[in-house]
Structures are given as structure tokens and as C-alpha cells.
Design a protein around this motif. Structure first.
Motif, PDB file in Angstrom:
ATOM      1  N   LEU A  57     -16.389  -3.879  -6.030  1.00  0.00           N
ATOM      2  CA  LEU A  57     -15.479  -2.788  -6.403  1.00  0.00           C
ATOM      3  C   LEU A  57     -15.211  -2.771  -7.907  1.00  0.00           C
ATOM      4  O   LEU A  57     -15.121  -1.695  -8.522  1.00  0.00           O
ATOM      5  CB  LEU A  57     -14.169  -2.926  -5.623  1.00  0.00           C
ATOM      6  N   SER A  99       0.401  -4.345  -6.535  1.00  0.00           N
ATOM      7  CA  SER A  99      -0.701  -5.033  -5.853  1.00  0.00           C
ATOM      8  C   SER A  99      -0.824  -6.478  -6.323  1.00  0.00           C
ATOM      9  O   SER A  99      -0.960  -7.405  -5.512  1.00  0.00           O
ATOM     10  CB  SER A  99      -2.024  -4.294  -6.107  1.00  0.00           C
ATOM     11  N   ASP A 157      -6.654  -5.854  -4.986  1.00  0.00           N
ATOM     12  CA  ASP A 157      -6.043  -6.246  -3.709  1.00  0.00           C
ATOM     13  C   ASP A 157      -6.936  -5.736  -2.587  1.00  0.00           C
ATOM     14  O   ASP A 157      -6.633  -4.743  -1.926  1.00  0.00           O
ATOM     15  CB  ASP A 157      -4.638  -5.672  -3.597  1.00  0.00           C
ATOM     16  N   SER A 158      -8.073  -6.389  -2.379  1.00  0.00           N
ATOM     17  CA  SER A 158      -9.074  -5.935  -1.414  1.00  0.00           C
ATOM     18  C   SER A 158      -8.516  -5.949   0.007  1.00  0.00           C
ATOM     19  O   SER A 158      -7.958  -6.953   0.455  1.00  0.00           O
ATOM     20  CB  SER A 158     -10.325  -6.819  -1.471  1.00  0.00           C
ATOM     21  N   PRO A 159      -8.660  -4.827   0.738  1.00  0.00           N
ATOM     22  CA  PRO A 159      -8.159  -4.783   2.115  1.00  0.00           C
ATOM     23  C   PRO A 159      -9.114  -5.418   3.118  1.00  0.00           C
ATOM     24  O   PRO A 159      -8.793  -5.507   4.303  1.00  0.00           O
ATOM     25  CB  PRO A 159      -8.025  -3.275   2.364  1.00  0.00           C
ATOM     26  N   SER A 182     -14.456  -7.611  -3.831  1.00  0.00           N
ATOM     27  CA  SER A 182     -13.751  -7.393  -5.093  1.00  0.00           C
ATOM     28  C   SER A 182     -14.727  -7.251  -6.254  1.00  0.00           C
ATOM     29  O   SER A 182     -14.575  -6.365  -7.114  1.00  0.00           O
ATOM     30  CB  SER A 182     -12.774  -8.543  -5.368  1.00  0.00           C
ATOM     31  N   SER A 238      -8.210  -0.546  -8.245  1.00  0.00           N
ATOM     32  CA  SER A 238      -7.019  -0.924  -7.486  1.00  0.00           C
ATOM     33  C   SER A 238      -7.389  -1.696  -6.222  1.00  0.00           C
ATOM     34  O   SER A 238      -6.750  -2.693  -5.878  1.00  0.00           O
ATOM     35  CB  SER A 238      -6.209   0.321  -7.118  1.00  0.00           C
ATOM     36  N   LEU A 239      -8.417  -1.233  -5.520  1.00  0.00           N
ATOM     37  CA  LEU A 239      -8.853  -1.930  -4.307  1.00  0.00           C
ATOM     38  C   LEU A 239      -9.462  -3.290  -4.636  1.00  0.00           C
ATOM     39  O   LEU A 239      -9.336  -4.232  -3.856  1.00  0.00           O
ATOM     40  CB  LEU A 239      -9.866  -1.072  -3.545  1.00  0.00           C
ATOM     41  N   PRO A 294       0.801  -1.243   0.000  1.00  0.00           N
ATOM     42  CA  PRO A 294       0.000   0.000   0.000  1.00  0.00           C
ATOM     43  C   PRO A 294       0.824   1.279   0.000  1.00  0.00           C
ATOM     44  O   PRO A 294       0.359   2.303  -0.511  1.00  0.00           O
ATOM     45  CB  PRO A 294      -0.833  -0.131   1.281  1.00  0.00           C
ATOM     46  N   ILE A 306      -9.427   4.111  -8.192  1.00  0.00           N
ATOM     47  CA  ILE A 306      -9.363   3.676  -6.795  1.00  0.00           C
ATOM     48  C   ILE A 306     -10.109   2.364  -6.606  1.00  0.00           C
ATOM     49  O   ILE A 306      -9.601   1.417  -5.980  1.00  0.00           O
ATOM     50  CB  ILE A 306      -9.950   4.760  -5.871  1.00  0.00           C
ATOM     51  N   ARG A 342     -13.813 -11.362   0.871  1.00  0.00           N
ATOM     52  CA  ARG A 342     -12.935 -10.663  -0.073  1.00  0.00           C
ATOM     53  C   ARG A 342     -13.455 -10.744  -1.497  1.00  0.00           C
ATOM     54  O   ARG A 342     -13.392  -9.761  -2.253  1.00  0.00           O
ATOM     55  CB  ARG A 342     -11.512 -11.232   0.005  1.00  0.00           C
TER      56      ARG A 342
END
Length: 466
Positions: free
Chosen positions: A229, A406, A215-217, A226, A211-212, A48, A208, A222
Motif C-alpha cells: 500500500l 490511526s 493501519d492495515s485492516p 502495508s 492511510s490504509l 475507522p 487512501i 500485515r
């Protein structure tokens, strides 16, 4: 002060800003294990801090020209250096990963304006017959950053502390602030055309979310996060189309995509750079975590790639003239992808000369790849669309760097967990990102036949110079 000495001072100011920006894109990589140890997190959880920096620059780069027109180049460039230096101080003062990520965002705000506004100041102050030479001079600073970054980062970590990879920007920035006030001419400060805040917001939201999604935080659900997003990213991108059609001066005109090589080049750049951008992130981690190299040793190991890339730049133009863009990009992309896959072969028993050879081949082919991709993507645009196309292209470059980090880090984590071996995780990750790069060879096969006699434009004129 004479006109010539004033222009020389201007070039040095812009070159110093470009050096700081390009240095901070690479200097962090060799320090990641040490930073992770200091912040009590896993080294592969550090992506990150790279993604936050590049993604912030991608989002804010299109606004730099408008800000310079609205508030003046000197004022905005001064603010860019100041914000960058403050962000660097905050990075060195961070005590948690979250604090460091937020500080990198602040640093990215300043970094996003350093090159575009510096280049704009040169364009407005240097006469046409000297402009190409001026950009060539600036590009040298951009090339020095990736060469010095890994080694300098490793030396700071080993000789002092990792905090100095950020604090080094403070004295450079202080000199830059004085020089801007003393030598940089002020242009703009007039009524600028309305900025497309809505369009910029839609595209920023798209980047944004995308990208998230990669690589989901989120620690739970998850896959669901994903998917959601990815859907948000697609909706944001699609919403930009009717917005751009309605607006008189959109952020990026849809007419850009009527040039077929621009569309193909943009997609090819994104796919190819995902693979090649994972390498500067993964290789120092491989060398330190798996092969037991010191930070300085791992930084020195990146020198063959950087130096080979610098030497190879002179081969690009004659090769493209002889074989054409389509054939050159097909073969060179295969070389780049294959060299990335070859990193999977590096183990503790691999001879040093073999490691250096793989790094040198990757560096040379990757450097030529970037220059050829840059040129073929932008050279067909009209004079009217060149600035807008270059700005969009720069956004894609920064987005690809973040995605590469990522995806590369995520793959190592995934394979390491499934196989129970970090070494195997690195090997499989290199194979995957190498294959992603090879896919771009198929994308470039859709280029319109480009006249081989057209010269390859230097990287100094193409976005970030990388």
C-alpha cells in the motif's frame, strides 16, 4: 429584505454549516467507548469511524469550488446539508461497525462542501471591506465546535444514548435547508472550466493507500500489505507529476512547490498535526478506560484545552512579530510535543489540577501552532496560487487528522499487546506521538527567514480554521 439583513442571514447559514462540520470532528471522541460497547467491538477498533470522515472530506474538498461554479452555490450548499443530515441519520441507525463507517463516509461527503462553498458564497456576496469581519464571524462557529463537541458528546451518551451525537444534526440541518432556500443567493450555474478528475483520483488514491498502509485492516500478512500500500501511494503521487505537467489546468499546479516555505510548511504541518490530532482521540479513551471517568466527565476534561486555545489566539501575532516564524515555531513545537509526552504521566493518582494544567498548556500551544503554521505556509503564495494552495493545504490537514488517529490507536494496540498492559500501551503511545510532533521542529528549521513584521493571518482564512 434589505441587503444588510440578507448578508446577516447568509453569515448565520454559513456559520451553522461550519459549526456542524467542526462539531462532528470532535463530538464522536468521548462517545467511542459507548459506541464500541453497543456495537460489540473493542474501543480501540473504533478509529475507522474518525478516519473515514476526515479522509472523505480530504478527498472531496478540492471539487467543491468546481461544483459551486458548475451547479450554483445555493444548489450545491443545499445538497451538502442534505447529504450531511442523511449521513447523520444513517450513523444513528447503524448496527455494525461497517455500517457506521459507511455512514460516516456519506456524512463526510456533505461535510467536505460545507465550509469551502459557504466561504465562497460569502466571498461572492460580501464587499471587500466587510469580508475579513465576515470570515471572523464564521470562524467563531468553527471554534465553538471543538469546545462544545467533547462535552456535548459525553452528555448525550450519559443522559440519553450515543445515537444523539448524530441526531443533533437533524434539527440544525432542517433549519439550514429552509434558510438556504430562503436567503442564500445563487451564484455560478455557468460553464465551469474542466475539472481535473484524473488528478483528483490520483491524489485520492495516494491518500487512501497511505492511510490504509499505516493501519492495515488485513488480519494476516500485515507487513506485506502495508509495504504494497505504501508503494501504491508513492506510485500514485509520482504519477501526478507528469499528469500535472501535461494538463493546462491541473488540480494543483506544480508551481506551488517553487515557494520554499509552502513546501516546508506543508510537510511540517503534516508531521506536527499527526501528533496533535492523536490527542483528542486518545485522551477521552485514556480517561474512560484507564482512569474510570464517566463520558460526561471525560468530555468536561477537554474543555481546558479548548478554552486555553481560544484565549491564546491573541498572543500569536505579537510573539511572531517579536521572534519571527522560525524561532516561534521551533520553541512552540517543542512545547506542543512535550505536553503530548506529558500525558504519559497521567495515572489514577495524578491530581486533577495537574491534568487540567497539562491539557491547558497543550491547548494553548497547539492553537498557536496551528495559526502560525497556517500563516507561514500560505503567506508567500501569489494571488493566483492562493486558492489552489489553500485547497491542497486543507487536504493535508484532513489527512493528518486521520493519520494521527490511526497511528495513535495502532500504537496503543501494539504496545498493549506486547507489554500485556493497556495502561503502559497508552503511556508509550503518547510518548511516540509526542516525539513525532517534536520532529516537525526540525522541519520548520528549514523555513526561509520570514519578516517578523508580516502579520499572522487569522485562521478563518486558512482552510478549515483549525
Amino acid at each position: 429584505m434589505t441587503k444588510d439583513s440578507s448578508q446577516t442571514a447568509l453569515l448565520w447559514i454559513v456559520a451553522a454549516g461550519f459549526f456542524m462540520q467542526s462539531l462532528d470532528t470532535t463530538i464522536v471522541n468521548t462517545a467511542l467507548p459507548s459506541i464500541a460497547n453497543s456495537l460489540y467491538v473493542a474501543p480501540l477498533a473504533m478509529q475507522p469511524i474518525v478516519v473515514a470522515y476526515t479522509l472523505t472530506m480530504a478527498m472531496l474538498t478540492p471539487a467543491s469550488g468546481w461544483l459551486a461554479d458548475r451547479f450554483g452555490t445555493r444548489r450545491v450548499y443545499f445538497a451538502a446539508i442534505l447529504v450531511f443530515v442523511l449521513g447523520s441519520i444513517c450513523c444513528a441507525s447503524a448496527h455494525t461497525l461497517g455500517q457506521l463507517v459507511m455512514a460516516r463516509v456519506l456524512q463526510g461527503v456533505g461535510g467536505s462542501m460545507l465550509l469551502p462553498i459557504g466561504r465562497l458564497a460569502v466571498l461572492r456576496s460580501v464587499t471587500g471591506d466587510q469580508y475579513v469581519a465576515a470570515l471572523a464571524f464564521i470562524s467563531v462557529a468553527g471554534q465553538l465546535g471543538p469546545i462544545a463537541g467533547p462535552t456535548l458528546g459525553g452528555w448525550f451518551v450519559q443522559a440519553i444514548t450515543w445515537h444523539w451525537i448524530f441526531l443533533i444534526n437533524v434539527p440544525i440541518g432542517a433549519v439550514g435547508l429552509y434558510a438556504v432556500q430562503r436567503f442564500l443567493p445563487s451564484h455560478g450555474e455557468a460553464k465551469a472550466p474542466p475539472f481535473d478528475f484524473v488528478g483528483c483520483g490520483l491524489l485520492s488514491l495516494c491518500m487512501i493507500a497511505f492511510s490504509l498502509a499505516v493501519d492495515s485492516p488485513m488480519p494476516t500478512h500485515r507487513v506485506a500489505w502495508s509495504v504494497a500500500l505504501f508503494a501504491l501511494a508513492a506510485i500514485s503521487a509520482l504519477a501526478y507529476i507528469p499528469h500535472a505537467r501535461r494538463r493546462v489546468n491541473p488540480l494543483f499546479k506544480l508551481s506551488l512547490f517553487r515557494e520554499p516555505n509552502f513546501s516546508v510548511g506543508l510537510i511540517g504541518n503534516l508531521v506536527c498535526r499527526i501528533g496533535s490530532s492523536a490527542v483528542p482521540f486518545l485522551v477521552p479513551l485514556l480517561l474512560q478506560l484507564q482512569l474510570g471517568y464517566s463520558p460526561l466527565h471525560s468530555g468536561l476534561m477537554m474543555l481546558p484545552a479548548a478554552l486555553a486555545g481560544t484565549v491564546a489566539k491573541r498572543w500569536i501575532a505579537p510573539l511572531v512579530r517579536r521572534y519571527g516564524y522560525d524561532t516561534f515555531l521551533l520553541i512552540n513545537t517543542i512545547v506542543v510535543g512535550s505536553s503530548i509526552v506529558a500525558f504519559a504521566l497521567i495515572t489514577r493518582g495524578t491530581p486533577l489540577v495537574v491534568e487540567i494544567a497539562i491539557l491547558a498548556v497543550f491547548g494553548a500551544a497547539n492553537s498557536m501552532q496551528f495559526a502560525a503554521m497556517n500563516s507561514v505556509t500560505l503567506k508567500g503564495l501569489s494571488h493566483e496560487d492562493a486558492g489552489s494552495g489553500n485547497s491542497l493545504f486543507s487536504m493535508v490537514q484532513m489527512l493528518a487528522i486521520g493519520l494521527g488517529v490511526s497511528i495513535g490507536g495502532g500504537l496503543v494496540n501494539l504496545f498493549s499487546a506486547q507489554a500485556g498492559s493497556a495502561a503502559l500501551g497508552f503511556r508509550l503511545a503518547f510518548v511516540c506521538v509526542g516525539v513525532i510532533t517534536l520532529v516537525s521542529a526540525w522541519v520548520f528549521r528549514h523555513l526561509d527567514e520570514a519578516p517578523a513584521s508580516r502579520p499572522v493571518q487569522g485562521q478563518a482564512t486558512q482552510g478549515a480554521g483549525r
